[in-house]
Design an enzyme around this catalytic site. Structure first.
Site, short mmCIF file in Angstrom:
data_model
loop_
_atom_site.label_atom_id
_atom_site.label_comp_id
_atom_site.label_asym_id
_atom_site.label_seq_id
_atom_site.Cartn_x
_atom_site.Cartn_y
_atom_site.Cartn_z
N GLY A 80 89.59 -23.32 61.82
CA GLY A 80 88.45 -22.56 61.30
C GLY A 80 88.23 -21.28 62.06
O GLY A 80 87.09 -20.94 62.41
N ARG B 32 86.64 -16.77 60.91
CA ARG B 32 85.32 -16.13 61.04
C ARG B 32 84.49 -16.93 62.06
O ARG B 32 84.94 -17.96 62.55
CB ARG B 32 84.60 -16.07 59.68
CG ARG B 32 84.35 -17.42 59.06
CD ARG B 32 83.88 -17.31 57.62
NE ARG B 32 83.89 -18.59 56.92
CZ ARG B 32 82.83 -19.37 56.79
NH1 ARG B 32 81.66 -19.01 57.29
NH2 ARG B 32 82.93 -20.52 56.13
N ASP C 237 93.59 -27.17 55.14
CA ASP C 237 92.30 -27.83 54.99
C ASP C 237 92.31 -29.04 55.94
O ASP C 237 93.03 -30.01 55.70
CB ASP C 237 92.14 -28.27 53.53
CG ASP C 237 90.89 -29.09 53.29
OD1 ASP C 237 90.23 -29.51 54.26
OD2 ASP C 237 90.57 -29.33 52.10
N VAL C 238 91.51 -28.97 57.02
CA VAL C 238 91.59 -30.01 58.05
C VAL C 238 91.02 -31.35 57.59
O VAL C 238 91.13 -32.34 58.32
CB VAL C 238 90.91 -29.58 59.37
CG1 VAL C 238 91.59 -28.35 59.96
CG2 VAL C 238 89.41 -29.37 59.20
N SER D 242 77.81 -29.71 68.84
CA SER D 242 76.58 -28.96 68.54
C SER D 242 75.43 -29.64 69.27
O SER D 242 75.51 -30.84 69.57
CB SER D 242 76.30 -29.00 67.03
OG SER D 242 74.98 -28.56 66.77
N TYR E 233 75.50 -33.89 58.95
CA TYR E 233 76.02 -32.97 59.98
C TYR E 233 75.75 -33.52 61.38
O TYR E 233 76.66 -33.58 62.24
CB TYR E 233 75.38 -31.59 59.81
CG TYR E 233 75.81 -30.57 60.84
CD1 TYR E 233 77.10 -30.02 60.81
CD2 TYR E 233 74.94 -30.14 61.84
CE1 TYR E 233 77.49 -29.07 61.75
CE2 TYR E 233 75.33 -29.19 62.79
CZ TYR E 233 76.60 -28.66 62.74
OH TYR E 233 76.99 -27.73 63.67
N LYS F 88 78.35 -34.65 64.54
CA LYS F 88 78.37 -34.07 65.88
C LYS F 88 78.11 -35.15 66.94
O LYS F 88 78.71 -35.11 68.03
CB LYS F 88 77.36 -32.93 65.98
CG LYS F 88 77.74 -31.74 65.06
CD LYS F 88 79.11 -31.16 65.38
CE LYS F 88 79.47 -29.94 64.54
NZ LYS F 88 80.76 -29.36 64.91
P1 NAP Z 1 80.99 -20.83 60.14
O1 NAP Z 1 80.71 -19.40 60.40
O2 NAP Z 1 80.38 -21.51 58.96
O3 NAP Z 1 82.57 -21.05 60.10
C1 NAP Z 1 83.06 -22.32 59.79
C2 NAP Z 1 84.55 -22.27 59.95
O4 NAP Z 1 85.06 -23.58 59.62
C3 NAP Z 1 85.19 -21.27 58.99
O5 NAP Z 1 86.19 -20.58 59.68
C4 NAP Z 1 85.81 -22.17 57.92
O6 NAP Z 1 87.01 -21.68 57.40
C5 NAP Z 1 86.12 -23.41 58.73
N1 NAP Z 1 86.29 -24.57 57.85
C6 NAP Z 1 85.36 -25.18 57.09
N2 NAP Z 1 85.92 -26.19 56.41
C7 NAP Z 1 87.23 -26.20 56.74
C8 NAP Z 1 88.34 -27.00 56.38
N3 NAP Z 1 88.22 -28.03 55.52
N4 NAP Z 1 89.57 -26.72 56.91
C9 NAP Z 1 89.71 -25.70 57.80
N5 NAP Z 1 88.69 -24.90 58.17
C10 NAP Z 1 87.47 -25.15 57.65
O7 NAP Z 1 80.57 -21.74 61.39
P2 NAP Z 1 80.30 -21.36 62.91
O8 NAP Z 1 78.84 -21.16 63.05
O9 NAP Z 1 81.25 -20.36 63.39
O10 NAP Z 1 80.61 -22.78 63.57
C11 NAP Z 1 81.81 -23.05 64.27
C12 NAP Z 1 81.63 -24.38 64.99
O11 NAP Z 1 80.51 -24.28 65.85
C13 NAP Z 1 81.35 -25.54 64.05
O12 NAP Z 1 81.95 -26.69 64.57
C14 NAP Z 1 79.85 -25.66 64.10
O13 NAP Z 1 79.41 -26.96 63.78
C15 NAP Z 1 79.59 -25.33 65.55
N6 NAP Z 1 78.22 -24.87 65.83
C16 NAP Z 1 77.74 -23.69 65.31
C17 NAP Z 1 76.43 -23.31 65.60
C18 NAP Z 1 75.84 -22.04 65.09
O14 NAP Z 1 74.61 -21.86 65.25
N7 NAP Z 1 76.60 -21.11 64.53
C19 NAP Z 1 75.64 -24.12 66.42
C20 NAP Z 1 76.17 -25.30 66.91
C21 NAP Z 1 77.46 -25.67 66.62
P3 NAP Z 1 87.11 -20.79 56.02
O15 NAP Z 1 86.14 -19.66 56.17
O16 NAP Z 1 88.55 -20.37 56.05
O17 NAP Z 1 86.79 -21.73 54.90
#
Ligand code: NAP
Length: 255
Positions: A14, A17, A65-66, A144, A157, A161
């Protein structure tokens, strides 16, 4: 940036982005050859690969797709064909839709569990097989704060986590005999592209005021911790969840 990961091969799931993108860039700046995995963000993944190559690093984008074991197997095969080995896996890919409790269908539950938890398990299993062949490796799971503290409408979700935190400890035990360290990083509220693009109510300043260190987190806060856990500097750390949340999880919020 010190090249502490020189010659190491890393997969970041992932990474087209969001936080995963910054992790991919940081690992590449630290000397790793990086597989930028994506599901849908092909353009984003290709741009990151270009950015890494222009800076003198090595990277390739691989679609997978993971949530599908067959796709994971194919990604690992392509990685080994390209670079010959796998040393580092960052399980970052996740989906986080919010749903009222009574609206969570079997399909919603399965899609969140399959991407976040099943994907983490089977990417780890497939990569660990390659890490064993080269005498060890590092697995870093992106968890998270929702793994321990949560908010309404996050049942599936938050379950994934919490599961990732438990899985991190379990894999650390199961893989220690192979010199594979397994740790997790648990971000708090972290600013990524999707919030400002899709949520008109998103206000990072308002969120930041509720965080003890006075601001929202950024992917740049998370990536160096992942790079540390991917390096030999963290050789004696395994099975741990490191929270990166500006102190949010220290505070009782009734005020
Ligand atoms: P995001 O902007 O929504 O990005 C999610 C990423 O996961 C995207 O690159 C997406 O790829 C990928 N993804 C989703 N489904 C997938 C699949 N089936 N196979 C492969 N890739 C897949 O999320 P983020 O905020 O950067 O979060 C990244 C990590 O940090 C996640 O584990 C999230 O739970 C954790 N996190 C985030 C926050 C926050 O506030 N942002 C807080 C706590 C934890 P595509 O775009 O190619 O579909």
């Amino acid at each position: 940036m010190p090249a502490v990961l020189n010659g190491k091969v890393a997969i970041v799931t992932g990474a087209g982005r969001g936080i995963g993108k910054q992790i991919a860039l940081h690992l590449a700046q630290s000397g790793a050859h990086v597989i930028v995995n994506y599901a849908n963000s092909k353009q984003g993944a290709q741009e990151i690969v270009e950015q890494i190559k222009q800076a003198g690093g090595q990277a390739e984008a691989i679609q997978a797709d993971v949530s599908k074991v067959e796709a994971i197997t194919d990604m690992i095969r392509q990685t080994v064909e390209l670079y010959g080995r796998i040393d580092i896996l960052v399980n970052n890919a996740a989906i986080d839709p919010m749903n009222d409790f009574f609206d969570v269908t079997e399909a919603i539950w399965d899609s969140i569990l399959d991407t976040n938890l099943k994907g983490t398990f089977f990417c780890s299993q497939a990569c660990a097989k390659e890490m064993v062949k080269v005498g060890g490796g590092k697995i870093i799971n992106i968890s998270s704060v929702h793994g321990s503290l949560t908010m309404p409408r996050y049942a599936a979700y938050a379950s994934t986590k919490g599961g990732i935190n438990a899985l991190t400890r379990q894999l650390a035990l199961d893989l220690s005999q192979y010199n594979i360290n397994v740790n997790a990083v648990a971000p708090g509220a972290t600013e990524v592209e999707k919030f400002s693009l899709t949520d008109p109510t998103h206000d990072k300043d308002r969120i930041g005021k509720q965080i003890p260190l006075g601001r929202i987190g950024y992917p740049q806060d998370v990536a160096p911790i992942v790079a540390f856990l991917a390096s030999e500097e963290s050789a004696f750390i395994t099975g741990q969840v490191i929270t990166v949340d500006g102190g949010s999880s220290t505070r009782f919020f009734l005020q």
